[in-house]
Structure formats: C-alpha cells, structure tokens
Design an enzyme around this catalytic site. Structure first.
Site, PDB file in Angstrom:
ATOM      1  N   ASP A   1       0.823  -1.199   0.000  1.00  0.00           N
ATOM      2  CA  ASP A   1       0.000   0.000   0.000  1.00  0.00           C
ATOM      3  C   ASP A   1       0.862   1.256   0.000  1.00  0.00           C
ATOM      4  OD1 ASP A   1      -2.036   1.824   0.264  1.00  0.00           O
ATOM      5  OD2 ASP A   1      -2.542   1.303   2.326  1.00  0.00           O
TER       6      ASP A   1
ATOM      7  N   ASP B   1      -2.423   6.068  -6.027  1.00  0.00           N
ATOM      8  CA  ASP B   1      -2.626   5.176  -4.893  1.00  0.00           C
ATOM      9  C   ASP B   1      -2.734   3.734  -5.374  1.00  0.00           C
ATOM     10  OD1 ASP B   1      -3.124   4.473  -2.203  1.00  0.00           O
ATOM     11  OD2 ASP B   1      -5.283   4.532  -2.533  1.00  0.00           O
TER      12      ASP B   1
END
Length: 464
Positions: free
Chosen positions: A150, A345
C-alpha cells in the site's frame, strides 16, 4: 526488353514490400493498438481459467517480489467463488472516504492516529480494497507471509501470536515472535517510538485506526525481512499486531510503501536509494506482476512526472494536466483539479475524477462507443455496455497527461470493469470531493516507478 524486365521486377518488389507492410500493420492491429483505439477479444475482459504464468521481468533483479492480484488465477488466497463486485466497490468507496477523511483532518501522523491503547473490540470495515499482494519472509527462521502492499500507508505490520485482543482469519499461520531469534521489541526511548505515544512495560506500542474503522494494535518491533534468498534486510521496523480487526481476505497484514519515515522504502534508503517500482497485473489475466526495490532493471523508456507538493504526508501527489479519449483532448483547465491536484494510490481500485472532468470523459467515451449497445449502470458506474454475441470490441484509447510532459496511455485492461458479458462498464467514477485519485485499475500492466529521493514518479508501458 531489358527495360521491361527491370520494370516488372520493380513492380514485383513493390508488391512484396506492400504486402509485408500490410502484414506488419495487421500484426500491430492484432496486438491491440490501432491509431486512437484498441481492438481486443471480449473473452480477454474476463478471468482466465488457464494456469498461472510468472512474469519474467520479476526475476531480472534480485530485489524483486512477485505480485499477484488477490482474486486472480495466480493467488493462493483466491477460491473458486465468483468475484463479488458489490463488495469490491463497497470496500473501494470506504477506502476513498477514509483518504478524504484524513485529508480533511490534515493528520500526518499515522502511527499515533489512535492515542489510546483501548480499541473497540468489534469488526471493522476493511482497510479499503488493497488487492495486490506480495510474500515476504519475516524472522529467523523466516516465516513467509502474504501482505497487501500500500502506497498510502507507512508502517508495515502483520498479525502476531498471541492474539491478546482479537485477530481476523488469515491463510498462513500467524507470526510468532517467540519463535524467531532475531525479533526485538522497540523500547520507549527509541526515536522511532516518538510518534507512537504509548508504552507497555517500557516497550513501544503502536495503534493505527484507519479511516474505514479497521485497526491494528501491538508492539513496534525490529526484525529480519527476507525479500528473496539473496536479499535480506536486518532490523526492519514493523508492527507486531496482537489486536486487529478488518476484513483482509486472508492476508497476514500490510506492507507500507508510503512517504513516511517508517515505510520500507524510507527505512532502506541506504540500500535502495528510496526507489521502488511495481507492475500490477489485471485480475482477469493469468500472469503475475512485480514489486522491485532499487533502480536496477528500470526501463529507459520510463517517463517521469514530479511528485507534487500536495498537502499530505501520507500519499504521493501528482499533477494531472490533461486527458484524451481517442483523438479528442478533454477541455481541462488549470482549475479543473483545483489546488489539491491528484494522488496516485496502489490501494484505491477505481480512478476518481472531479465531477465535471468525469462528465466530459464519459460524454466523449459514449460518443466513441456509440455503435455498441448500452445497458444499465452498476453501483458507482453509470456507463455500461452489452457485448453479448461479440467476439471483439474496439475501445478508444484513454491517455493521461501529467506535469513534465509525461503522457501515459492506459492499457485496455485499465478502461473497463466487466461485471458480465451483458454489462461491461467504464471503470472511472466522478467525485465531488478533492483530490482526484489515480487508482490501480488504471495502472495495470504499467511499470510505475517511485523515485522518492528524486521527487518523481515514472511510467512505462508493458511493465509485466
């Protein structure tokens, strides 16, 4: 006669040349790209039933991990169950809302976001939709664990024994620090404990409550991380979580690649120069991608855009300055993305655009797709098509222009979400909140390079 023979020879050579050129053109057409559009097999939009094919690009450098889609053919976590698109969309929206919540609070301190060691013992919503996983060995002897990676989180953590609060179900056995000869708790006097603001018997305790109500709590520790057999990292700071809640789909925890000091790239700056790259395979493919640390193996074709001065310490900012659909540039002004710009992201699935920008993208896309039968929308997605009975479909290309004259053309897999053959939707959504988010569907098959030390993010096609 001699002149005639020469003339005939020239004609024959010209015909051969033209035939070769047309054959080459057909080859390019078969490979997918035709001027301002892609022609693809409809069957390729849906998950493959064939066996997994590892990417050769992941094995070219020693500091490279295999990336698999959680629901893809290569995942050991996936089952034969049908992919629940409603759940994926719900989790993705939860992640997006958590990002905007953090931005509105302007909180730069992820580790101390939860000040108290008292956390609610109830089932939290998932930590968004982070759906790409890698396997890392932790401890001595190494314990292989599957982690979601992430770019929007800093601290790497995994569930640990004993579970003093509660733990969610995971595929592999949980990490037991008492079985590792290299495990060390971090003391409260350590500079790395400054942000945690909590101690237990002189040991540093971390607590993270994510914006979507998932949480992890445990001891901040140091441990040996084995990326590959020849690439071993000593004394990596990570969270050993003994109280964790969230629907994490069987993974053991999270690998933090964010811009903060506790992220793995930041901790390994002397080894990898705070550079990492990845290629995300489409969940419909039967191939793997890669997560690579360091600059080795980065393609010379990578084009970079500056990491923007986006007011966030927990995301990577980029500036979108243009979008094209086929041969048409959208009418984007300098104010279209406001002063907040955009973020890239790895955990957000679908790209979110300002409502007006999305409306224009949708309008042009519909114009280019007018020969196909439209159908009802699905969840976030209001532009869907029925491809029943079709062998191929031609999409207009969609390209993003970023600051620094960097143009990134999306792969065909980065344009649509196939719910079923009678409902294939444009995989973008409008959002009144800012900033825009460049999600992982739109990043599929690209080589995405984060040169954090150099203040730039790069892109190249055919990354995996």
């Amino acid at each position: 006669m001699s002149i005639m023979r020469n003339f005939l020879s020239m004609i024959i050579m010209l015909c051969v040349c033209l035939n070769w050129c047309f054959a080459e053109g057909a080859e390019k057409s078969d490979s997918g790209k035709v001027l301002d559009s892609y022609t693809i097999q409809v069957s390729s939009l849906f998950p493959s039933s064939s066996s997994c094919v590892p990417s050769s690009k992941a094995s070219n450098t020693k500091s490279s991990l295999r990336v698999v889609h959680m629901h893809g053919a290569c995942s050991h976590l996936s089952s034969d169950a049908r992919v629940d698109h409603d759940e994926i969309i719900r989790r993705d929206q939860a992640r997006v809302e958590s990002i905007y919540s953090k931005l509105s609070k302007n909180s730069a301190n992820e580790v101390s976001e939860a000040k108290s060691t008292e956390l609610p013992a109830k089932s939290g919503i998932t930590l968004g939709s982070g759906n790409y996983i890698v396997t890392i060995g932790i401890g001595t002897p190494k314990h292989d664990l599957s982690l979601v990676f992430d770019t929007g989180s800093d601290l790497t953590w995994t569930q640990c024994e004993p579970c003093l609060g509660s733990c969610y179900s995971q595929k592999e056995p949980k990490f037991n620090p008492s079985s590792s000869s290299t495990y060390q708790n971090v003391s409260c006097s350590s500079p790395m404990c400054e942000d945690a603001e909590s101690c237990s018997a002189s040991n540093c305790v971390y607590s993270i409550v994510y914006g979507d109500k998932s949480f992890t709590q445990g001891f901040l520790a140091k441990e040996k991380f084995t990326l590959t057999n020849s690439d071993v990292l000593e004394d990596v700071y990570f969270g050993c979580g003994e109280n964790n809640q969230g629907l994490f789909d069987g993974v053991a925890g999270l690998l933090g690649l964010g811009p903060g000091k506790l992220s793995l790239p930041a901790q390994t700056t002397t080894t990898y120069n705070n550079i990492f790259s990845y290629c995300l395979p489409s969940f419909t493919s039967n191939s793997t991608g890669h997560l690579t640390f360091g600059s080795a193996g980065i393609s010379e074709s990578v084009k970079f855009t500056p990491i923007s001065s986006f007011p966030s310490a927990f995301n990577y900012g980029i500036d979108i300055i243009g979008i094209s659909v086929g041969d048409k540039e959208l009418a984007i002004t300098p104010n279209s993305f406001s002063t907040e710009g955009a973020i890239i992201d790895s955990g957000t699935v679908f790209t979110r655009l300002p409502t007006k920008v999305y409306a224009e993208l949708r309008s042009v896309f519909k114009e280019k797709m007018s020969s196909y039968k439209s159908t009802s929308g699905y969840g976030l997605f209001d532009t869907c098509y029925d491809f029943t009975g079709l062998d191929t479909v031609t999409y207009p290309t969609i390209a993003f222009s970023f600051a620094g004259s960097t143009v990134v053309e999306l792969d065909g897999s980065g344009i649509s979400l196939p719910i079923k053959i009678s409902q294939v939707c444009l995989a973008f959504a409008g959002n009144d909140d800012l900033p825009a988010i460049f999600g992982n569907v739109q990043q599929t098959t690209l080589d995405v390079v984060y040169d954090v030390a150099g203040g730039r993010v790069g892109f190249a096609p055919n990354g995996c």
